[in-house]
Design a protein around this motif. Sequence first.
Motif, PDB file in Angstrom:
ATOM      1  N   VAL A  50     -33.815 -18.132  77.915  1.00 42.84           N
ATOM      2  CA  VAL A  50     -33.287 -16.980  77.184  1.00 42.84           C
ATOM      3  C   VAL A  50     -33.383 -17.263  75.686  1.00 42.84           C
ATOM      4  CG1 VAL A  50     -31.222 -15.616  76.721  1.00 42.84           C
ATOM      5  CG2 VAL A  50     -31.736 -16.348  79.060  1.00 42.84           C
ATOM      6  N   PRO A  51     -33.880 -16.345  74.875  1.00 45.35           N
ATOM      7  CA  PRO A  51     -34.019 -16.598  73.432  1.00 45.35           C
ATOM      8  C   PRO A  51     -32.705 -17.038  72.789  1.00 45.35           C
ATOM      9  CG  PRO A  51     -35.167 -14.589  74.054  1.00 45.35           C
ATOM     10  CD  PRO A  51     -34.397 -15.025  75.269  1.00 45.35           C
ATOM     11  N   LYS A  52     -32.802 -18.019  71.894  1.00 44.80           N
ATOM     12  CA  LYS A  52     -31.630 -18.561  71.215  1.00 44.80           C
ATOM     13  C   LYS A  52     -31.544 -18.005  69.795  1.00 44.80           C
ATOM     14  CE  LYS A  52     -31.731 -21.341  74.788  1.00 44.80           C
ATOM     15  NZ  LYS A  52     -30.969 -20.994  76.002  1.00 44.80           N
ATOM     16  N   ASP A  53     -30.338 -17.948  69.264  1.00 49.40           N
ATOM     17  CA  ASP A  53     -30.128 -17.574  67.871  1.00 49.40           C
ATOM     18  C   ASP A  53     -30.032 -18.864  67.073  1.00 49.40           C
ATOM     19  OD1 ASP A  53     -29.400 -16.653  65.423  1.00 49.40           O
ATOM     20  OD2 ASP A  53     -27.680 -15.472  66.106  1.00 49.40           O
ATOM     21  N   TYR A  54     -31.178 -19.304  66.542  1.00 51.59           N
ATOM     22  CA  TYR A  54     -31.218 -20.612  65.893  1.00 51.59           C
ATOM     23  C   TYR A  54     -30.499 -20.635  64.548  1.00 51.59           C
ATOM     24  CZ  TYR A  54     -34.502 -21.792  69.555  1.00 51.59           C
ATOM     25  OH  TYR A  54     -35.062 -22.028  70.784  1.00 51.59           O
ATOM     26  N   ALA A  55     -30.246 -19.474  63.978  1.00 48.08           N
ATOM     27  CA  ALA A  55     -29.551 -19.424  62.692  1.00 48.08           C
ATOM     28  C   ALA A  55     -28.034 -19.387  62.852  1.00 48.08           C
ATOM     29  CB  ALA A  55     -30.014 -18.204  61.894  1.00 48.08           C
ATOM     30  N   ALA A  56     -27.556 -19.169  64.069  1.00 46.58           N
ATOM     31  CA  ALA A  56     -26.122 -19.034  64.291  1.00 46.58           C
ATOM     32  C   ALA A  56     -25.423 -20.384  64.189  1.00 46.58           C
ATOM     33  CB  ALA A  56     -25.860 -18.414  65.662  1.00 46.58           C
TER      34      ALA A  56
ATOM     35  N   ARG B 162     -42.360 -31.853  74.842  1.00 44.52           N
ATOM     36  CA  ARG B 162     -40.997 -31.351  75.027  1.00 44.52           C
ATOM     37  C   ARG B 162     -40.739 -30.959  76.488  1.00 44.52           C
ATOM     38  NH1 ARG B 162     -40.072 -26.947  70.409  1.00 44.52           N
ATOM     39  NH2 ARG B 162     -38.000 -26.919  71.375  1.00 44.52           N
ATOM     40  N   ASP B 163     -40.814 -31.925  77.368  1.00 44.11           N
ATOM     41  CA  ASP B 163     -40.570 -31.664  78.793  1.00 44.11           C
ATOM     42  C   ASP B 163     -39.113 -31.975  79.131  1.00 44.11           C
ATOM     43  OD1 ASP B 163     -41.127 -30.930  81.371  1.00 44.11           O
ATOM     44  OD2 ASP B 163     -42.165 -32.780  81.911  1.00 44.11           O
ATOM     45  N   GLU B 164     -38.208 -31.435  78.310  1.00 49.71           N
ATOM     46  CA  GLU B 164     -36.765 -31.608  78.483  1.00 49.71           C
ATOM     47  C   GLU B 164     -36.088 -30.340  77.974  1.00 49.71           C
ATOM     48  OE1 GLU B 164     -35.253 -31.835  75.153  1.00 49.71           O
ATOM     49  OE2 GLU B 164     -37.339 -31.447  74.696  1.00 49.71           O
ATOM     50  N   GLY B 165     -34.788 -30.245  78.104  1.00 54.78           N
ATOM     51  CA  GLY B 165     -34.117 -29.003  77.770  1.00 54.78           C
ATOM     52  C   GLY B 165     -33.390 -28.973  76.443  1.00 54.78           C
ATOM     53  N   THR B 166     -33.014 -30.131  75.921  1.00 50.75           N
ATOM     54  CA  THR B 166     -32.170 -30.158  74.731  1.00 50.75           C
ATOM     55  C   THR B 166     -32.881 -29.600  73.506  1.00 50.75           C
ATOM     56  OG1 THR B 166     -31.027 -32.095  75.604  1.00 50.75           O
ATOM     57  CG2 THR B 166     -30.773 -31.648  73.261  1.00 50.75           C
ATOM     58  N   SER B 167     -34.150 -29.932  73.326  1.00 54.53           N
ATOM     59  CA  SER B 167     -34.857 -29.515  72.104  1.00 54.53           C
ATOM     60  C   SER B 167     -34.908 -28.008  71.947  1.00 54.53           C
ATOM     61  CB  SER B 167     -36.271 -30.099  72.085  1.00 54.53           C
ATOM     62  OG  SER B 167     -37.081 -29.531  73.105  1.00 54.53           O
ATOM     63  N   VAL B 168     -34.897 -27.276  73.052  1.00 53.97           N
ATOM     64  CA  VAL B 168     -35.002 -25.815  72.989  1.00 53.97           C
ATOM     65  C   VAL B 168     -33.768 -25.191  72.344  1.00 53.97           C
ATOM     66  CG1 VAL B 168     -35.396 -23.727  74.362  1.00 53.97           C
ATOM     67  CG2 VAL B 168     -36.460 -25.869  75.024  1.00 53.97           C
ATOM     68  N   HIS B 169     -32.660 -25.923  72.327  1.00 56.76           N
ATOM     69  CA  HIS B 169     -31.454 -25.416  71.675  1.00 56.76           C
ATOM     70  C   HIS B 169     -31.479 -25.645  70.161  1.00 56.76           C
ATOM     71  CE1 HIS B 169     -29.324 -24.499  75.422  1.00 56.76           C
ATOM     72  NE2 HIS B 169     -29.928 -25.578  75.897  1.00 56.76           N
TER      73      HIS B 169
ATOM     74  N   PRO C 240     -37.367 -23.322  68.346  1.00 57.68           N
ATOM     75  CA  PRO C 240     -38.039 -22.409  69.286  1.00 57.68           C
ATOM     76  C   PRO C 240     -39.040 -23.173  70.157  1.00 57.68           C
ATOM     77  CG  PRO C 240     -37.977 -21.464  67.093  1.00 57.68           C
ATOM     78  CD  PRO C 240     -37.513 -22.878  66.945  1.00 57.68           C
ATOM     79  N   PRO C 241     -39.335 -22.615  71.327  1.00 59.75           N
ATOM     80  CA  PRO C 241     -40.250 -23.300  72.248  1.00 59.75           C
ATOM     81  C   PRO C 241     -41.617 -23.566  71.620  1.00 59.75           C
ATOM     82  CG  PRO C 241     -39.098 -21.540  73.386  1.00 59.75           C
ATOM     83  CD  PRO C 241     -38.771 -21.395  71.931  1.00 59.75           C
ATOM     84  N   SER C 242     -42.113 -24.753  71.854  1.00 61.29           N
ATOM     85  CA  SER C 242     -43.457 -25.166  71.476  1.00 61.29           C
ATOM     86  C   SER C 242     -43.780 -26.397  72.306  1.00 61.29           C
ATOM     87  CB  SER C 242     -43.560 -25.481  69.972  1.00 61.29           C
ATOM     88  OG  SER C 242     -42.743 -26.590  69.653  1.00 61.29           O
ATOM     89  N   ARG C 243     -44.988 -26.881  72.205  1.00 61.35           N
ATOM     90  CA  ARG C 243     -45.376 -27.986  73.081  1.00 61.35           C
ATOM     91  C   ARG C 243     -44.848 -29.331  72.606  1.00 61.35           C
ATOM     92  NH1 ARG C 243     -51.412 -29.667  75.325  1.00 61.35           N
ATOM     93  NH2 ARG C 243     -50.651 -30.386  77.341  1.00 61.35           N
ATOM     94  N   TRP C 244     -44.790 -29.542  71.291  1.00 57.10           N
ATOM     95  CA  TRP C 244     -44.496 -30.854  70.737  1.00 57.10           C
ATOM     96  C   TRP C 244     -43.294 -30.822  69.801  1.00 57.10           C
ATOM     97  CZ3 TRP C 244     -47.467 -34.781  72.587  1.00 57.10           C
ATOM     98  CH2 TRP C 244     -48.743 -34.474  73.099  1.00 57.10           C
TER      99      TRP C 244
ATOM    100  N   ALA D 147     -34.324 -29.509  62.795  1.00 53.35           N
ATOM    101  CA  ALA D 147     -33.408 -28.384  62.635  1.00 53.35           C
ATOM    102  C   ALA D 147     -32.292 -28.682  61.647  1.00 53.35           C
ATOM    103  CB  ALA D 147     -32.807 -28.007  63.986  1.00 53.35           C
ATOM    104  N   SER D 148     -31.886 -29.946  61.560  1.00 53.66           N
ATOM    105  CA  SER D 148     -30.705 -30.295  60.770  1.00 53.66           C
ATOM    106  C   SER D 148     -31.023 -30.958  59.445  1.00 53.66           C
ATOM    107  CB  SER D 148     -29.822 -31.251  61.581  1.00 53.66           C
ATOM    108  OG  SER D 148     -30.483 -32.502  61.774  1.00 53.66           O
TER     109      SER D 148
END
Length: 263
Positions: free
Chosen positions: A11-17, A139-146, A149-153, A218-219
């Motif tokens: 589900v799309p995330k709000d990365y700016a929130a 990125r074959d894990e779930g944490t990075s997607v939070h 945005p989704p991408s391969r690397w 991101a940080s």
Amino acid sequence: MHSDDVLPLLVPKDYAAEPVFRPANLLREARRQRGLPDVAVPEVCLLDPDGDIVRHLAATGRGARHPGWACYHTEMWTVGLDGIEVGVVGMAVGAPFAVLVAEQLAESGCGLVVSVTSAGQISPVGSTPCFVLIERALRDEGTSVHYLPPSRWSRLDDKTLGRLDGAFDRLPEPVVTGASWTTDAPYRETGAAIAAAVAAGVVCVEMEAAALYAYAAASGAQVVCLAHITNTMATDGDDFEKGVDNGVHDALAVARAVAVALG
């Protein structure tokens, strides 16, 4: 497709929130409950997922327990490495846990996180054990997607990578630069998955780098991930050998080299 059928991770995330639950809140309450002083951690901290380094520091008396590290789940040991104080946190295995600890380290005063994790060899890199400076991670894990945005690397930023050029030339154990595959499920490394990783140019598989690099991007935090290749997933007999004292001295030497180059 009905929304109830969509995997929440997709589900799309709000990365700016801004998040509601922040590391500062947890650390504040941990200090209150446990009566800990508000003491900053060292500028340089090392993630030791296998725990070999913290066990060595505790057993030999070389390290000291940090009095103010307020993580509920881990302990921190500090050690002096030729004039550089390093805080070492053990057993932060896997993407979610590693990023949880990295967030808390940043809140506690750490300016550079170095992760040295055991890894399985996917493509030949020479004799093992050796270290890989991870420049990019699948990125074959779930944490990075939070975090991104989704991408391969996920990638080590170019500036940091450039500053590390030549940093490891005088170390006793070789350090090569390469790509890794970060997985949440080490026991689902199937033949097809391994072949796909090889085709993507991956040299090793581990469980933290993609998420740590996404968090860093991101940080704005500074994170460097290295893989200590110790095995071929136990498919060829004797495996998982790190060397003298389970590779503790070599891993600390690599961490110090990173700190010197980026200091």
